[in-house]
Motif scaffolding. Structure first.
Motif, PDB file in Angstrom:
ATOM      1  N   GLN A  31       0.748  -1.129  -0.229  1.00 50.54           N
ATOM      2  CA  GLN A  31      -0.293  -0.314   0.494  1.00 50.54           C
ATOM      3  C   GLN A  31       0.686   1.735  -0.177  1.00 50.54           C
ATOM      4  O   GLN A  31       0.533   2.049   0.112  1.00 50.54           O
ATOM      5  CB  GLN A  31      -1.252   0.312   0.574  1.00 50.54           C
ATOM      6  CG  GLN A  31      -1.461  -1.322   1.149  1.00 50.54           C
ATOM      7  CD  GLN A  31      -3.012  -1.398   2.379  1.00 50.54           C
ATOM      8  OE1 GLN A  31      -2.809  -0.528   3.135  1.00 50.54           O
ATOM      9  NE2 GLN A  31      -4.045  -2.258   2.522  1.00 50.54           N
ATOM     10  N   TYR A  32       2.362   1.335  -0.219  1.00 50.49           N
ATOM     11  CA  TYR A  32       2.859   2.072   0.059  1.00 50.49           C
ATOM     12  C   TYR A  32       3.870   2.707  -0.976  1.00 50.49           C
ATOM     13  O   TYR A  32       4.517   1.404  -1.684  1.00 50.49           O
ATOM     14  CB  TYR A  32       3.979   2.294   0.676  1.00 50.49           C
ATOM     15  CG  TYR A  32       3.635   2.335   2.366  1.00 50.49           C
ATOM     16  CD1 TYR A  32       2.746   3.409   3.282  1.00 50.49           C
ATOM     17  CD2 TYR A  32       2.851   0.822   3.151  1.00 50.49           C
ATOM     18  CE1 TYR A  32       2.834   3.669   4.355  1.00 50.49           C
ATOM     19  CE2 TYR A  32       2.222   1.357   4.610  1.00 50.49           C
ATOM     20  CZ  TYR A  32       1.816   2.884   4.886  1.00 50.49           C
ATOM     21  OH  TYR A  32       0.919   2.305   6.510  1.00 50.49           O
ATOM     22  N   THR A  33       4.275   3.612  -1.208  1.00 49.16           N
ATOM     23  CA  THR A  33       5.038   4.434  -1.828  1.00 49.16           C
ATOM     24  C   THR A  33       6.858   3.494  -1.288  1.00 49.16           C
ATOM     25  O   THR A  33       6.674   4.399  -0.611  1.00 49.16           O
ATOM     26  CB  THR A  33       5.246   5.431  -2.698  1.00 49.16           C
ATOM     27  OG1 THR A  33       4.102   5.321  -3.744  1.00 49.16           O
ATOM     28  CG2 THR A  33       6.637   5.668  -3.401  1.00 49.16           C
ATOM     29  N   TRP A  34       7.254   2.844  -2.058  1.00 52.14           N
ATOM     30  CA  TRP A  34       8.964   2.949  -1.389  1.00 52.14           C
ATOM     31  C   TRP A  34       9.695   3.914  -2.279  1.00 52.14           C
ATOM     32  O   TRP A  34       9.810   4.257  -3.227  1.00 52.14           O
ATOM     33  CB  TRP A  34       8.653   1.773  -1.616  1.00 52.14           C
ATOM     34  CG  TRP A  34       8.517   0.442  -0.175  1.00 52.14           C
ATOM     35  CD1 TRP A  34       7.188   0.215  -0.076  1.00 52.14           C
ATOM     36  CD2 TRP A  34       8.816   0.562   1.085  1.00 52.14           C
ATOM     37  NE1 TRP A  34       6.707  -0.442   0.554  1.00 52.14           N
ATOM     38  CE2 TRP A  34       7.881  -0.470   1.728  1.00 52.14           C
ATOM     39  CE3 TRP A  34      10.343   0.462   1.724  1.00 52.14           C
ATOM     40  CZ2 TRP A  34       7.976  -0.496   3.005  1.00 52.14           C
ATOM     41  CZ3 TRP A  34      10.066   0.363   2.774  1.00 52.14           C
ATOM     42  CH2 TRP A  34       9.496  -0.612   3.438  1.00 52.14           C
ATOM     43  N   THR A  53       2.714   2.496  -5.466  1.00 54.64           N
ATOM     44  CA  THR A  53       1.992   1.229  -5.641  1.00 54.64           C
ATOM     45  C   THR A  53       1.678   0.623  -7.166  1.00 54.64           C
ATOM     46  O   THR A  53       1.125  -0.848  -7.020  1.00 54.64           O
ATOM     47  CB  THR A  53       0.129   1.757  -4.772  1.00 54.64           C
ATOM     48  OG1 THR A  53       0.201   2.811  -5.739  1.00 54.64           O
ATOM     49  CG2 THR A  53       1.657   2.111  -3.184  1.00 54.64           C
ATOM     50  N   ALA A  97       9.732   3.494   3.745  1.00 57.06           N
ATOM     51  CA  ALA A  97       8.454   3.692   2.956  1.00 57.06           C
ATOM     52  C   ALA A  97       7.772   5.278   2.954  1.00 57.06           C
ATOM     53  O   ALA A  97       7.154   5.583   4.272  1.00 57.06           O
ATOM     54  CB  ALA A  97       7.486   2.964   4.195  1.00 57.06           C
ATOM     55  N   GLU A  98       7.378   5.348   1.835  1.00 62.30           N
ATOM     56  CA  GLU A  98       7.335   7.036   1.464  1.00 62.30           C
ATOM     57  C   GLU A  98       5.614   7.161   2.739  1.00 62.30           C
ATOM     58  O   GLU A  98       5.261   6.965   2.622  1.00 62.30           O
ATOM     59  CB  GLU A  98       6.782   7.898   0.919  1.00 62.30           C
ATOM     60  CG  GLU A  98       7.376   8.759   0.055  1.00 62.30           C
ATOM     61  CD  GLU A  98       8.496   9.181  -1.370  1.00 62.30           C
ATOM     62  OE1 GLU A  98       9.170   8.440  -1.085  1.00 62.30           O
ATOM     63  OE2 GLU A  98       7.104   9.370  -2.037  1.00 62.30           O
ATOM     64  N   SER A  99       6.336   9.126   3.419  1.00 62.70           N
ATOM     65  CA  SER A  99       5.407   9.419   3.778  1.00 62.70           C
ATOM     66  C   SER A  99       5.946   8.696   5.577  1.00 62.70           C
ATOM     67  O   SER A  99       4.119   9.299   6.537  1.00 62.70           O
ATOM     68  CB  SER A  99       4.104   9.725   3.755  1.00 62.70           C
ATOM     69  OG  SER A  99       4.585  10.392   2.508  1.00 62.70           O
ATOM     70  N   THR A 100       6.352   8.078   5.461  1.00 58.29           N
ATOM     71  CA  THR A 100       6.557   7.385   7.239  1.00 58.29           C
ATOM     72  C   THR A 100       7.636   7.804   7.694  1.00 58.29           C
ATOM     73  O   THR A 100       8.181   7.635   7.264  1.00 58.29           O
ATOM     74  CB  THR A 100       5.891   5.648   7.031  1.00 58.29           C
ATOM     75  OG1 THR A 100       7.476   4.546   6.260  1.00 58.29           O
ATOM     76  CG2 THR A 100       4.740   6.242   6.307  1.00 58.29           C
TER      77      THR A 100
END
Length: 113
Positions: A31-34, A53, A97-100
Protein backbone atom coordinates in the motif's frame (compact mmCIF):
# COMPACT_ATOMS: atom_id res chain seq x y z
CA UNK A 1 6.44 -2.79 15.33
CA UNK A 2 7.65 -1.97 11.83
CA UNK A 3 11.00 -3.49 10.88
CA UNK A 4 12.93 -2.58 7.73
CA UNK A 5 16.17 -4.47 7.06
CA UNK A 6 18.66 -3.60 4.33
CA UNK A 7 21.36 -5.71 2.72
CA UNK A 8 24.02 -5.17 0.07
CA UNK A 9 26.40 -2.30 -0.30
CA UNK A 10 30.16 -2.37 -0.23
CA UNK A 11 33.18 -0.89 -1.99
CA UNK A 12 33.51 -0.76 -5.77
CA UNK A 13 35.67 1.00 -8.33
CA UNK A 14 34.19 3.70 -10.55
CA UNK A 15 32.11 2.11 -13.29
CA UNK A 16 31.20 -0.86 -11.12
CA UNK A 17 27.82 -2.09 -9.90
CA UNK A 18 26.12 -2.85 -6.61
CA UNK A 19 22.67 -4.09 -5.62
CA UNK A 20 20.87 -2.97 -2.48
CA UNK A 21 17.86 -4.78 -1.02
CA UNK A 22 15.31 -3.78 1.58
CA UNK A 23 12.79 -6.13 3.22
CA UNK A 24 10.02 -4.89 5.49
CA UNK A 25 7.53 -6.31 7.94
CA UNK A 26 4.93 -4.86 10.27
CA UNK A 27 3.19 -2.67 7.70
CA UNK A 28 0.99 -3.03 4.62
CA UNK A 29 3.92 -3.21 2.23
CA UNK A 30 1.98 -3.09 -1.04
CA UNK A 31 0.00 0.00 0.00
CA UNK A 32 3.04 2.31 0.12
CA UNK A 33 5.25 4.08 -2.33
CA UNK A 34 8.81 3.07 -1.43
CA UNK A 35 11.92 5.15 -1.90
CA UNK A 36 15.69 5.08 -1.63
CA UNK A 37 17.55 8.00 -0.09
CA UNK A 38 21.25 8.64 0.38
CA UNK A 39 23.33 10.77 2.68
CA UNK A 40 26.99 11.53 2.09
CA UNK A 41 29.15 12.38 5.07
CA UNK A 42 28.37 15.90 6.23
CA UNK A 43 25.51 16.33 3.74
CA UNK A 44 21.73 16.20 3.81
CA UNK A 45 19.69 13.10 3.07
CA UNK A 46 18.48 13.24 -0.55
CA UNK A 47 15.91 11.27 -2.50
CA UNK A 48 17.48 8.90 -5.06
CA UNK A 49 14.56 6.92 -6.45
CA UNK A 50 10.98 5.98 -5.68
CA UNK A 51 8.50 3.39 -6.91
CA UNK A 52 4.75 3.75 -6.51
CA UNK A 53 2.12 1.21 -5.59
CA UNK A 54 1.45 0.89 -9.32
CA UNK A 55 5.11 -0.03 -9.94
CA UNK A 56 5.92 3.32 -11.57
CA UNK A 57 9.55 4.35 -10.90
CA UNK A 58 11.12 7.78 -10.81
CA UNK A 59 14.70 8.93 -10.23
CA UNK A 60 16.82 11.84 -9.22
CA UNK A 61 18.48 13.39 -12.25
CA UNK A 62 21.90 12.48 -10.88
CA UNK A 63 21.18 8.73 -11.10
CA UNK A 64 18.67 8.46 -13.94
CA UNK A 65 19.82 5.97 -16.55
CA UNK A 66 22.24 4.30 -14.14
CA UNK A 67 20.05 3.12 -11.24
CA UNK A 68 16.92 0.96 -11.33
CA UNK A 69 14.41 0.64 -8.52
CA UNK A 70 12.06 -2.34 -8.36
CA UNK A 71 9.67 -3.97 -5.91
CA UNK A 72 8.30 -7.41 -5.20
CA UNK A 73 5.23 -7.21 -2.99
CA UNK A 74 5.14 -10.99 -2.59
CA UNK A 75 8.45 -11.07 -0.71
CA UNK A 76 8.01 -7.53 0.65
CA UNK A 77 11.27 -6.33 -0.90
CA UNK A 78 12.56 -3.20 -2.62
CA UNK A 79 15.72 -3.38 -4.73
CA UNK A 80 18.06 -0.69 -6.02
CA UNK A 81 20.32 -1.83 -8.85
CA UNK A 82 23.22 0.61 -9.18
CA UNK A 83 25.32 0.56 -12.35
CA UNK A 84 28.07 2.79 -13.73
CA UNK A 85 28.86 3.97 -10.23
CA UNK A 86 30.72 7.23 -9.70
CA UNK A 87 32.68 8.53 -6.71
CA UNK A 88 29.91 11.06 -6.05
CA UNK A 89 27.53 8.13 -5.44
CA UNK A 90 29.44 7.39 -2.24
CA UNK A 91 26.98 7.66 0.64
CA UNK A 92 24.91 5.76 3.15
CA UNK A 93 21.75 4.55 1.42
CA UNK A 94 18.39 4.17 3.19
CA UNK A 95 15.08 2.68 2.10
CA UNK A 96 11.82 4.22 3.29
CA UNK A 97 8.10 3.67 3.06
CA UNK A 98 7.29 7.14 1.83
CA UNK A 99 5.54 9.49 4.23
CA UNK A 100 6.19 7.12 7.13
CA UNK A 101 8.87 6.63 9.74
CA UNK A 102 9.67 3.16 8.37
CA UNK A 103 13.38 3.42 7.52
CA UNK A 104 16.05 0.84 6.91
CA UNK A 105 19.18 0.90 9.03
CA UNK A 106 21.39 2.31 6.25
CA UNK A 107 23.97 0.67 3.99
CA UNK A 108 27.36 2.13 3.07
CA UNK A 109 28.21 2.41 -0.61
CA UNK A 110 31.76 3.53 -1.41
CA UNK A 111 32.96 4.18 -4.95
CA UNK A 112 36.71 4.74 -5.11
CA UNK A 113 39.75 3.81 -7.18
Amino acid sequence: QVHVVQSGGGVVQPGGSLTLSCTASGLSFSQYTWAWYRQATGDQRDLVARITTAYVPSYAESVEGRFTISRDNGIRTIVLQMNSLRPEDTAVYYCNAESTNAWGQGTQVTVSS
